[in-house]
Scaffold this active site. Structure first.
Site, PDB file in Angstrom:
ATOM      1  N   HIS A  20       2.985 -21.057  -7.069  1.00  0.00           N
ATOM      2  CA  HIS A  20       2.846 -19.236  -6.606  1.00  0.00           C
ATOM      3  C   HIS A  20       3.490 -19.241  -5.172  1.00  0.00           C
ATOM      4  O   HIS A  20       3.679 -18.179  -4.782  1.00  0.00           O
ATOM      5  CB  HIS A  20       1.428 -19.390  -6.718  1.00  0.00           C
ATOM      6  N   ASN A  66      -2.119 -11.036  -3.639  1.00  0.00           N
ATOM      7  CA  ASN A  66      -2.602  -9.529  -4.313  1.00  0.00           C
ATOM      8  C   ASN A  66      -2.272  -8.371  -3.248  1.00  0.00           C
ATOM      9  O   ASN A  66      -2.608  -7.116  -3.660  1.00  0.00           O
ATOM     10  CB  ASN A  66      -4.089  -9.700  -4.660  1.00  0.00           C
ATOM     11  N   ASP A  91       7.674 -16.002  -7.772  1.00  0.00           N
ATOM     12  CA  ASP A  91       7.618 -16.879  -9.102  1.00  0.00           C
ATOM     13  C   ASP A  91       7.597 -15.937 -10.085  1.00  0.00           C
ATOM     14  O   ASP A  91       6.784 -15.010 -10.265  1.00  0.00           O
ATOM     15  CB  ASP A  91       6.356 -17.788  -8.751  1.00  0.00           C
ATOM     16  N   ASN A 112       0.383 -10.144  -9.695  1.00  0.00           N
ATOM     17  CA  ASN A 112      -0.390  -9.379  -8.876  1.00  0.00           C
ATOM     18  C   ASN A 112       0.234  -8.915  -7.663  1.00  0.00           C
ATOM     19  O   ASN A 112       0.098  -7.948  -6.980  1.00  0.00           O
ATOM     20  CB  ASN A 112      -1.867 -10.073  -8.664  1.00  0.00           C
TER      21      ASN A 112
END
Length: 186
Positions: A20, A66, A91, A112
């Site tokens: 991530h 986020n 990613d 997100n």
């Protein structure tokens, strides 16, 4: 010419070298190649590097994934960089590990960080470099996979794609997104 390069990821040692955080890893590699260093400023770790008469403001948001849009928008406005000169590195589970894909627009596809950027900017028309991480995980284990570290088998692909990502960033800044997509989206 000024460019804003936005590597997406999460702050904290527990996220270092995870799938991530590949946006952070690409941002780090780009800045190191060009002799820069990051310092923590408002909403992001920031580095400024110069290459071939161009200025790159490279950020790694400290807002967590986020809320990436908040940092991106702040630095776009502060540095007066247009959306067309902004590149987000993210990613992407929908792409295999060997794949990089540059796009000028597109959906957030459930990511997100991209969802928040789209909400903040009010558009999905912003350049992004999608770094394939694959989707080789058991059902119900998506979060563990995304927040997991690369396997030894994946690392050669990752290292190669980080170097290619630097080439994409440089190409994006010199010949534009259309020609760069033609050269790299194979």
């Amino acid at each position: 010419m000024k460019f804003l390069i936005v590597g997406l990821g999460n702050i904290g040692a527990e996220y270092d070298a995870t799938r991530h955080n590949i946006g952070f890893d690409v941002a780090d590699a780009f800045v190191i190649k060009h002799g820069g260093s990051f310092k923590v400023e408002r909403l992001a770790a920031v580095a400024e590097v110069k290459w071939k008469g161009k200025i790159f403001v490279v950020i790694k948001p400290t807002t967590y994934m986020n809320l990436s849009g908040k940092a991106l928008k702040y630095w776009m406005d502060k540095e007066k960089i247009g959306i067309e000169n902004t590149l987000v590195i993210v990613d992407e589970m929908a792409l295999p590990i060997e794949t990089l894909r540059l796009r000028g627009a597109g959906s957030h596809a459930g990511h997100n960080g991209l969802r928040n950027i789209q909400e903040v900017l009010g558009t999905n028309a912003y350049p992004r470099l999608r770094f394939g991480i694959g989707n080789d995980f058991p059902r119900g284990k998506q979060v563990e996979f995304v927040l997991g570290r690369w396997t030894p088998d994946e690392l050669p692909y990752v290292k190669d794609k980080i170097l290619k990502s630097i080439d994409v960033i440089e190409s994006f800044a010199t010949i534009g997104i259309e020609r760069t997509m033609n050269n790299f989206n194979k």
